[in-house]
Motif scaffolding. Structure first.
Motif, mmCIF file in Angstrom:
data_model
loop_
_atom_site.group_PDB
_atom_site.id
_atom_site.type_symbol
_atom_site.label_atom_id
_atom_site.label_comp_id
_atom_site.label_asym_id
_atom_site.label_seq_id
_atom_site.Cartn_x
_atom_site.Cartn_y
_atom_site.Cartn_z
ATOM 1 N N SER A 85 0.694 -1.164 -0.039
ATOM 2 C CA SER A 85 0.133 -0.098 -0.090
ATOM 3 C C SER A 85 0.629 1.403 0.137
ATOM 4 O O SER A 85 2.065 1.042 0.411
ATOM 5 N N CYS A 86 0.443 2.281 -0.306
ATOM 6 C CA CYS A 86 0.888 3.597 -0.272
ATOM 7 C C CYS A 86 1.278 3.814 1.385
ATOM 8 O O CYS A 86 2.286 4.349 1.689
ATOM 9 N N GLY A 87 0.203 3.689 2.273
ATOM 10 C CA GLY A 87 0.601 3.764 3.645
ATOM 11 C C GLY A 87 1.940 2.932 3.920
ATOM 12 O O GLY A 87 2.748 3.477 4.850
ATOM 13 N N SER A 88 2.081 1.997 3.619
ATOM 14 C CA SER A 88 3.322 0.910 3.815
ATOM 15 C C SER A 88 4.410 1.938 3.255
ATOM 16 O O SER A 88 5.662 1.989 3.950
ATOM 17 N N PRO A 114 -4.149 7.658 6.348
ATOM 18 C CA PRO A 114 -3.050 6.521 6.427
ATOM 19 C C PRO A 114 -1.807 7.576 6.495
ATOM 20 O O PRO A 114 -0.884 6.778 6.489
ATOM 21 N N VAL A 115 -1.889 8.722 6.160
ATOM 22 C CA VAL A 115 -0.591 9.544 6.428
ATOM 23 C C VAL A 115 -0.021 9.861 7.690
ATOM 24 O O VAL A 115 1.057 9.602 8.243
ATOM 25 N N PRO A 116 -0.839 10.411 8.625
ATOM 26 C CA PRO A 116 -0.648 10.157 10.033
ATOM 27 C C PRO A 116 -0.499 8.772 10.500
ATOM 28 O O PRO A 116 0.509 8.744 11.243
ATOM 29 N N GLU A 182 7.554 12.495 -0.037
ATOM 30 C CA GLU A 182 6.373 12.954 -0.538
ATOM 31 C C GLU A 182 5.445 12.095 -0.745
ATOM 32 O O GLU A 182 5.729 10.994 -0.907
ATOM 33 N N ASP A 183 4.303 12.216 -0.373
ATOM 34 C CA ASP A 183 3.043 11.511 -0.465
ATOM 35 C C ASP A 183 2.585 11.679 -1.801
ATOM 36 O O ASP A 183 1.769 12.912 -1.911
ATOM 37 N N CYS A 184 2.584 10.918 -2.734
ATOM 38 C CA CYS A 184 2.004 10.937 -4.121
ATOM 39 C C CYS A 184 0.921 10.465 -4.416
ATOM 40 O O CYS A 184 0.790 9.913 -5.604
ATOM 41 N N ALA A 185 0.177 9.921 -3.287
ATOM 42 C CA ALA A 185 -1.054 8.994 -3.693
ATOM 43 C C ALA A 185 -1.940 9.439 -4.955
ATOM 44 O O ALA A 185 -2.757 8.887 -5.643
ATOM 45 N N HIS A 186 -1.989 10.920 -4.809
ATOM 46 C CA HIS A 186 -2.927 11.448 -5.769
ATOM 47 C C HIS A 186 -2.207 12.284 -7.054
ATOM 48 O O HIS A 186 -2.695 12.853 -7.675
ATOM 49 N N THR A 187 -0.637 11.962 -7.199
ATOM 50 C CA THR A 187 -0.028 12.913 -8.042
ATOM 51 C C THR A 187 0.685 11.901 -8.637
ATOM 52 O O THR A 187 1.874 12.350 -9.499
ATOM 53 N N PHE A 206 3.579 6.105 -3.767
ATOM 54 C CA PHE A 206 2.454 6.075 -4.549
ATOM 55 C C PHE A 206 1.659 5.308 -4.193
ATOM 56 O O PHE A 206 2.088 3.939 -3.797
ATOM 57 N N SER A 207 0.399 5.395 -4.617
ATOM 58 C CA SER A 207 -0.825 4.320 -4.255
ATOM 59 C C SER A 207 -1.275 3.698 -5.714
ATOM 60 O O SER A 207 -1.320 4.404 -6.616
ATOM 61 N N THR A 208 -1.536 2.415 -5.405
ATOM 62 C CA THR A 208 -2.317 1.847 -6.675
ATOM 63 C C THR A 208 -3.736 1.260 -6.054
ATOM 64 O O THR A 208 -4.293 0.057 -6.622
ATOM 65 N N PHE A 211 -8.882 3.947 -6.079
ATOM 66 C CA PHE A 211 -9.428 5.197 -6.382
ATOM 67 C C PHE A 211 -8.158 6.064 -6.704
ATOM 68 O O PHE A 211 -8.552 7.280 -6.574
ATOM 69 N N LYS A 212 -7.144 5.668 -7.311
ATOM 70 C CA LYS A 212 -6.082 6.364 -7.561
ATOM 71 C C LYS A 212 -5.789 6.187 -8.816
ATOM 72 O O LYS A 212 -6.644 5.932 -9.534
ATOM 73 N N HIS A 213 -4.580 6.599 -9.402
ATOM 74 C CA HIS A 213 -4.222 6.703 -10.780
ATOM 75 C C HIS A 213 -4.224 5.461 -11.729
ATOM 76 O O HIS A 213 -4.511 5.395 -12.713
#
Ligand SMILES: *Cc1c(COP(=O)(O)O)cnc(C)c1O
Length: 419
Positions: A85-88, A114-116, A182-187, A206-208, A211-213
């Motif tokens: 996960s992106c959180g991981s 998930p970021v905090p 950087e948290d790039c989950a939406h970028t 990055f997140s996969t 609901f992401k890109h």
């Protein structure tokens, strides 16, 4: 996302006499399907049973290894570690950057749980930094807190795709000796002034998630240019002694430094997740174009409506409009409520960051009671109170965006004039 079972087709029904009384039938929570080549590959993997990322035989086809290579090449980075996960990926990035129990980590106050959570996973304490009216980190408050907090790391969340002035951010990080994650989950695919997000600091995540890109249900990609961060992340992610089966990894000599010092946290990406993702990477550029065209269509409808405030987005911000945010000005809390309810009745499901209770995916710092210090971020609270959020599904078409814009603007004017 709350299980609305609507079809993706536009179906506009008149429900009353008035011109604007339409019910839209657009499922804004529609995730994007997996390309057929990915589905075929997943089928093959399922039939063979080879769903784990590591193989014990030479000649095994390792989808995760290939994905790591391809994503590193796409981004132009040296190292990429696929995780669950992106959180991981953010947790591991913080660990590898040296964050330990009791440390402070600077974090913009507008972000996703998930970021905090990644900070808390390290046993560290988030220090929340204010955001501006344009939904990005407030650099003046960042300077203040960088000098007062003792934090050594800034975890910068490009929340909902809003990218702060990255040249300013990098300058501040250098000035205060902050490591930038950087948290790039939406970028994924977005950038600032010609450089992609994830490439500005020590590491990016990055997140996969669906609901992401790009979509594999769950998944994350950690990127870095630092061989020691990469080797540690690979070992932490649960590589056993199979770290050779990583596609964008540092030399063996770097692993020699870390091998026996790093525990195995079992945060690997599965082979089938990677098989779904690989055919989606070449689609990122056209997806970005499509999203931005849809975003622009809706933005045009909302622009210049007194009381609806869209964020200023500087030219240097090469964002991807996979969701839209705007602020409702001059409404009471009950008017905002009425606005949201009426929009939903008309088929436009909007989320609101001013909710007293956490709802769906949306929560705010007030709901994160696990944090050691209850933070004071009054400017952020003001912004969140009027902040409305809508996902833009790739399956949408421009006429639907225009129709959504009409529902939003007409409902807004009705609510504003009613008492
Ligand atoms: C979705 C999201 C995450 C977490 O991603 P997961 O893959 O679900 O862990 C982190 N930050 C932001 C801003 C997100 O939107």
């Amino acid at each position: 996302m709350e299980g609305h079972a609507r079809s993706a087709d536009v179906r506009i029904e008149k429900y009353g006499d008035s011109e604007n009384s339409e019910i839209l039938d657009i499922d804004l929570s529609n995730p994007d399907p997996i390309p057929e080549t990915g589905i075929a590959r997943v089928g093959q993997l399922m039939r063979s049973g080879r769903l784990h990322r590591y193989g014990e035989e030479s000649g095994d086809e390792l989808d995760v290894l290939e994905l790591e290579k391809e994503f590193a090449a796409y981004l132009g980075t040296q190292y990429c570690v696929a995780v669950n996960s992106c959180g991981s990926s953010l947790f591991l990035a913080l660990k590898c950057a040296g964050v330990r129990s009791g440390d402070k980590v600077l974090l913009n106050a507008f972000t996703l749980a998930p970021v905090p959570g990644a900070v808390a996973h390290c046993g560290a304490d988030p220090v929340l930094v204010e955001i501006t009216q344009d939904y990005v980190i407030d650099t003046a408050d960042l300077r203040r807190k960088a000098s007062s907090s003792n934090a050594k790391v800034l975890l910068l969340s490009h929340m909902r795709g809003h990218i702060a002035d990255m040249s300013k951010i990098v300058t501040i990080c250098n000035e205060f000796d902050l490591t930038l994650v950087e948290d790039c989950a939406h970028t994924m695919g977005a950038g600032w002034n010609g450089r992609l997000t994830g490439m500005f600091g020590a590491a990016g995540g990055f997140s996969t998630q669906s609901f992401k890109h790009i979509n594999s249900g769950e998944g994350g990609l950690l990127v870095t240019q630092d061989p020691d961060i990469a080797a540690q992340a690979i070992l932490y992610s649960g590589s056993y002694m199979l770290y050779h089966q990583h596609g964008a990894r540092p030399d063996d000599s770097v692993f020699e430094r870390w091998r026996s010092k790093i525990p195995n946290f079992s945060m690997r990406m599965s082979n089938h997740a990677a098989a779904m993702l690989r055919p989606q990477i070449p689609l990122l550029v056209q997806r970005a174009k499509k999203w931005n065209a849809l975003y622009e269509e809706l933005e045009n409808r909302l622009e210049n409506i007194p009381g609806i405030q869209l964020p200023n987005r500087p030219k240097a911000e090469e964002f991807i409009g996979s969701s839209i945010q705007f602020s409702l000005k001059g409404l009471t809390v009950s008017q905002v409520s009425a606005f949201l309810t009426t929009c939903e009745q008309r088929g436009v499901f909007l989320k609101w960051f001013g909710n007293r209770d956490a709802a769906g995916f949306t929560s705010t710092h007030e709901h994160w009671k696990f944090m050691a210090n209850s933070p004071e971020v009054p400017n952020t609270d003001d912004v969140l109170e009027s902040l409305v959020d809508m996902r833009i599904p790739l399956s949408a078409v421009k006429t639907e965006m225009a129709a959504i814009g009409d529902v939003i603007t007409s409902t807004f004017s009705e609510v504003r004039t009613a008492n």
